[in-house]
Design a protein around this motif. Structure first.
Motif, PDB file in Angstrom:
ATOM      1  N   GLU A 152       0.302  -0.610   0.348  1.00 42.31           N
ATOM      2  CA  GLU A 152      -0.095   0.436  -0.216  1.00 42.31           C
ATOM      3  C   GLU A 152       1.301   0.842  -0.037  1.00 42.31           C
ATOM      4  O   GLU A 152       1.315   1.405   0.959  1.00 42.31           O
ATOM      5  CB  GLU A 152      -0.584   0.187   1.336  1.00 42.31           C
ATOM      6  CG  GLU A 152      -1.596   1.084   0.933  1.00 42.31           C
ATOM      7  CD  GLU A 152      -3.036   0.841   2.459  1.00 42.31           C
ATOM      8  OE1 GLU A 152      -2.967  -0.342   2.674  1.00 42.31           O
ATOM      9  OE2 GLU A 152      -3.592   1.643   2.039  1.00 42.31           O
TER      10      GLU A 152
ATOM     11  N   ASP B 150       1.195   4.535  -0.644  1.00 40.47           N
ATOM     12  CA  ASP B 150       0.127   5.565  -1.048  1.00 40.47           C
ATOM     13  C   ASP B 150       0.155   6.887  -1.663  1.00 40.47           C
ATOM     14  O   ASP B 150      -0.179   6.856  -2.567  1.00 40.47           O
ATOM     15  CB  ASP B 150       0.085   6.488   0.440  1.00 40.47           C
ATOM     16  CG  ASP B 150       1.401   7.241   0.871  1.00 40.47           C
ATOM     17  OD1 ASP B 150       2.100   7.070   0.223  1.00 40.47           O
ATOM     18  OD2 ASP B 150       1.317   8.169   1.539  1.00 40.47           O
ATOM     19  N   ASP B 151       1.814   6.607  -2.593  1.00 38.79           N
ATOM     20  CA  ASP B 151       2.168   7.441  -3.790  1.00 38.79           C
ATOM     21  C   ASP B 151       1.283   6.790  -5.144  1.00 38.79           C
ATOM     22  O   ASP B 151       0.871   7.913  -5.661  1.00 38.79           O
ATOM     23  CB  ASP B 151       3.529   7.737  -3.863  1.00 38.79           C
ATOM     24  CG  ASP B 151       4.122   9.284  -3.130  1.00 38.79           C
ATOM     25  OD1 ASP B 151       2.615  10.265  -3.245  1.00 38.79           O
ATOM     26  OD2 ASP B 151       5.059   9.483  -2.880  1.00 38.79           O
TER      27      ASP B 151
ATOM     28  N   SER C 260      -7.840   4.179   2.442  1.00 42.97           N
ATOM     29  CA  SER C 260      -6.847   3.548   3.973  1.00 42.97           C
ATOM     30  C   SER C 260      -7.039   5.213   5.135  1.00 42.97           C
ATOM     31  O   SER C 260      -7.169   5.834   4.007  1.00 42.97           O
ATOM     32  CB  SER C 260      -6.028   2.606   3.919  1.00 42.97           C
ATOM     33  OG  SER C 260      -5.265   3.049   2.810  1.00 42.97           O
ATOM     34  N   SER C 261      -6.147   5.302   6.133  1.00 40.29           N
ATOM     35  CA  SER C 261      -6.562   6.112   6.291  1.00 40.29           C
ATOM     36  C   SER C 261      -4.654   7.025   5.621  1.00 40.29           C
ATOM     37  O   SER C 261      -4.936   8.142   5.583  1.00 40.29           O
ATOM     38  CB  SER C 261      -5.980   5.760   8.007  1.00 40.29           C
ATOM     39  OG  SER C 261      -4.254   5.514   7.755  1.00 40.29           O
ATOM     40  N   GLN C 262      -3.952   6.393   5.046  1.00 37.06           N
ATOM     41  CA  GLN C 262      -2.332   6.420   4.990  1.00 37.06           C
ATOM     42  C   GLN C 262      -3.336   7.400   3.166  1.00 37.06           C
ATOM     43  O   GLN C 262      -2.765   8.288   3.367  1.00 37.06           O
ATOM     44  CB  GLN C 262      -1.855   5.416   3.922  1.00 37.06           C
ATOM     45  CG  GLN C 262      -1.023   5.247   5.226  1.00 37.06           C
ATOM     46  CD  GLN C 262      -0.600   3.748   5.039  1.00 37.06           C
ATOM     47  OE1 GLN C 262       0.279   3.972   3.824  1.00 37.06           O
ATOM     48  NE2 GLN C 262      -0.030   2.683   5.626  1.00 37.06           N
TER      49      GLN C 262
ATOM     50  N   ARG D 154      -5.396  11.090   4.134  1.00 42.20           N
ATOM     51  CA  ARG D 154      -4.087  11.852   5.082  1.00 42.20           C
ATOM     52  C   ARG D 154      -3.134  12.589   3.692  1.00 42.20           C
ATOM     53  O   ARG D 154      -3.479  13.669   3.538  1.00 42.20           O
ATOM     54  CB  ARG D 154      -3.434  10.854   5.967  1.00 42.20           C
ATOM     55  CG  ARG D 154      -4.026  10.373   6.777  1.00 42.20           C
ATOM     56  CD  ARG D 154      -2.326   9.654   7.950  1.00 42.20           C
ATOM     57  NE  ARG D 154      -1.975  11.130   8.578  1.00 42.20           N
ATOM     58  CZ  ARG D 154      -2.266  11.588   9.732  1.00 42.20           C
ATOM     59  NH1 ARG D 154      -3.752  11.046  10.536  1.00 42.20           N
ATOM     60  NH2 ARG D 154      -2.085  12.263  10.272  1.00 42.20           N
ATOM     61  N   LYS D 155      -3.292  11.833   2.674  1.00 39.54           N
ATOM     62  CA  LYS D 155      -2.683  11.469   1.093  1.00 39.54           C
ATOM     63  C   LYS D 155      -3.430  12.594   1.019  1.00 39.54           C
ATOM     64  O   LYS D 155      -2.943  13.741   0.313  1.00 39.54           O
ATOM     65  CB  LYS D 155      -2.368  11.202   0.546  1.00 39.54           C
ATOM     66  CG  LYS D 155      -1.060  11.461  -0.430  1.00 39.54           C
ATOM     67  CD  LYS D 155      -0.687  11.219  -0.693  1.00 39.54           C
ATOM     68  CE  LYS D 155       0.985  11.210  -1.704  1.00 39.54           C
ATOM     69  NZ  LYS D 155       1.653  11.885  -1.890  1.00 39.54           N
TER      70      LYS D 155
ATOM     71  N   ALA E  81      -8.759   9.992   7.881  1.00 39.55           N
ATOM     72  CA  ALA E  81      -7.509  10.034   8.066  1.00 39.55           C
ATOM     73  C   ALA E  81      -7.312  10.007   9.527  1.00 39.55           C
ATOM     74  O   ALA E  81      -6.226  10.077   9.737  1.00 39.55           O
ATOM     75  CB  ALA E  81      -7.082  11.853   7.653  1.00 39.55           C
ATOM     76  N   GLN E  82      -8.322   9.988  10.542  1.00 37.55           N
ATOM     77  CA  GLN E  82      -7.285   8.917  12.008  1.00 37.55           C
ATOM     78  C   GLN E  82      -7.706   7.814  11.930  1.00 37.55           C
ATOM     79  O   GLN E  82      -7.614   7.833  13.253  1.00 37.55           O
ATOM     80  CB  GLN E  82      -9.028   9.998  12.216  1.00 37.55           C
ATOM     81  CG  GLN E  82      -8.611  11.268  12.191  1.00 37.55           C
ATOM     82  CD  GLN E  82      -9.365  12.103  13.749  1.00 37.55           C
ATOM     83  OE1 GLN E  82     -10.230  11.340  14.990  1.00 37.55           O
ATOM     84  NE2 GLN E  82     -10.229  13.026  12.935  1.00 37.55           N
ATOM     85  N   GLY E  83      -8.133   7.099  11.322  1.00 39.05           N
ATOM     86  CA  GLY E  83      -7.714   5.665  11.126  1.00 39.05           C
ATOM     87  C   GLY E  83      -9.925   5.108  11.616  1.00 39.05           C
ATOM     88  O   GLY E  83      -9.580   3.588  11.767  1.00 39.05           O
ATOM     89  N   PHE E  84     -10.296   6.144  11.591  1.00 39.39           N
ATOM     90  CA  PHE E  84     -11.509   5.476  11.587  1.00 39.39           C
ATOM     91  C   PHE E  84     -11.821   4.579  10.506  1.00 39.39           C
ATOM     92  O   PHE E  84     -11.651   4.543   9.612  1.00 39.39           O
ATOM     93  CB  PHE E  84     -13.174   6.594  11.906  1.00 39.39           C
ATOM     94  CG  PHE E  84     -13.130   6.879  12.971  1.00 39.39           C
ATOM     95  CD1 PHE E  84     -11.777   8.097  12.579  1.00 39.39           C
ATOM     96  CD2 PHE E  84     -14.429   7.080  13.656  1.00 39.39           C
ATOM     97  CE1 PHE E  84     -12.158   8.226  14.319  1.00 39.39           C
ATOM     98  CE2 PHE E  84     -14.520   7.760  14.228  1.00 39.39           C
ATOM     99  CZ  PHE E  84     -13.096   8.867  15.281  1.00 39.39           C
TER     100      PHE E  84
END
Lengths: 224, 223
Positions: free
Chosen positions: A88, A90-91, A129-131, A134-135, A178-181
């Protein structure tokens, strides 16, 4: 009885290709309509088979999976494309999403998980996903014009300028992701159904793609 | 480098997966299933390593999100219920890659203990940040340990711990100690287990300063 989901696999690794082909052949509700060893082969063959879902490897000799996405989407407009990736990263995942993928699938996912993911993608869901969230948030921070306070911007992306904006609800969902929820927690927290959460995520992906296309248009115009 | 490692591991995952669905002797199929599981776990570990070593994730928020996601993905499919007690907003504070990696691995260890040894049905994961100190608490409602007083003194390294937990706990303590942090363990038979991991955001002092107390607060300059 519903029609089987028509899947195509694009991967230069024969073992991965054969393994996945085998999986879809032996799973009720799925049909493997094509298996290609390169992006070029996919661009040639898939417009004829018009699959519902394309699983696309990133690194292949010749054109990469990401680079062929815009062309592939043009030639197979009804297909949902999912990037197949080992990690995974993220880029890479983010670049594929911008290029037109609506999902990504990790290759180590057990067979049952792969089937669920393909079915989800076909039914209008997209994983985030959170990653990745966030990106996406970071990209938005750099481009505040994408954030809107107006509720009218909710819903499907509109093609062309004015550039797609995220509505407050989408922004809320993105923050929680982004917080992983998990989707389930987000649905509970916001008092909406999981289905609605999934719809919002799909629409964020589509807006991201619309935005990048608009930007590409602007770049071309500036050059002209 | 990790790309080709990952691609080869993926091949093993997929080959083993296809092989275990072919007709064959039960014993062989069982072994193939083991191969499939182990190679998937290896891809997971490699994925975690990639995350842990990427400096882009060096923020407290990224760590919290990853832990939250990891806990849900580990425990929910196994039928455990997971509750989170995380701050609503985390400040955009940076954290060293080393500490982030150690806190992740230590939390992973504690969560896996709850899953594999504690026979728990419920796990709580709390994340707090105060005075430049991170604290992560993993609590489970499992079988707990006997011979273990349920007080903070339980963090004493010489106290007995049950079989199965011993190695894991040693790992936890070593991980946290290397980051200048501490592990506190509280448990009693039938009363569950509470593992608290805390460490200063400002890491341990450089090796050249080993004579100084590790837990000494940073010297403050008087104006």
């Amino acid at each position: 009885m519903t029609l089987p989901i028509r899947v195509a696999i694009v991967d230069d690794d024969r073992e991965v290709r054969d393994g996945l082909t085998w999986l879809f052949r032996h799973s009720p509700g799925f049909k493997c309509v094509d298996s290609c060893a390169s992006a070029e082969e996919a661009l040639d063959k898939l417009p004829r088979s018009q699959p519902d879902v394309v699983l696309l490897d990133i690194q292949m000799p010749g054109q990469s999976g990401i680079d062929c996405l815009p062309d592939l989407k043009r030639r197979c407009p009804t297909a949902q494309a999912s990037i197949l990736t080992v990690f995974e990263d993220d880029d890479l995942v983010f670049r594929s999403l911008v290029a037109g993928a609506t999902g990504y699938l990790l290759k180590k996912t057990p067979p049952a998980g792969i089937l669920v993911a393909v079915r989800d993608l076909h039914a209008g869901g997209s994983p985030m996903s959170s990653q990745i969230a966030r990106k996406l948030l970071n990209v938005l921070m750099d481009q505040p014009a994408l954030l809107s306070n107006s509720i009218e911007t909710c819903g499907p992306a509109r093609p062309g300028p004015p550039i797609a904006e995220l509505c407050p609800r989408e922004r809320q969902i993105l923050d929680l992701l982004a917080q992983g929820f998990r989707y389930k927690e987000i649905a509970e927290q916001l008092g909406i159904t999981i289905h609605t959460v999934r719809t919002f995520i799909r629409s964020m992906y589509e807006k991201l793609q619309v935005h990048s296309r608009t930007e590409a248009v602007l770049r071309v115009r500036r050059k002209a | 480098m990790h790309d080709s490692l990952g691609a080869d591991l993926t091949r093993i995952v997929i080959l083993a997966e296809v092989a275990r669905h072919q007709p064959g002797r039960a014993g062989v199929l069982q072994q193939i299933e083991r191969i499939a599981t182990i190679s998937r776990d290896l891809v997971d570990s490699l994925n975690e390593l990639v995350w842990a070593t990427n400096p882009r994730h060096n923020t407290v928020g990224a760590l919290a999100a990853y832990l939250r996601e990891y806990a849900s993905e580990l425990l929910e499919p196994a039928g455990l219920s997971v509750h989170f007690d995380f701050p609503r907003q985390l400040p955009a504070q940076s954290i060293s890659g080393e500490l982030r990696r150690n806190l992740f691995l230590a939390t992973k260890e504690a969560l896996n203990n709850a899953l594999k040894h504690a026979r728990a049905t419920e796990v709580r994961l709390a994340f707090a940040l105060f005075d430049h100190q991170v604290e992560i608490v993993v609590w489970d409602n499992g079988c707990g340990f006997h011979s273990q007083p349920p007080d903070p003194a339980a963090s004493h390294p010489n106290l007995p711990v049950p079989a199965g937990y011993g190695n894991g706990l040693r790992n936890l303590r070593e991980r946290l100690a290397s980051a200048g942090g501490v592990v506190q363990l509280a448990s009693a038979t039938g009363k569950g287990t509470r593992v608290s991991l805390s460490a200063p955001l400002v890491g341990p002092l450089p090796a050249s300063d080993t004579n100084r107390q590790l837990r000494e607060p940073p010297a403050r300059q008087t104006p």
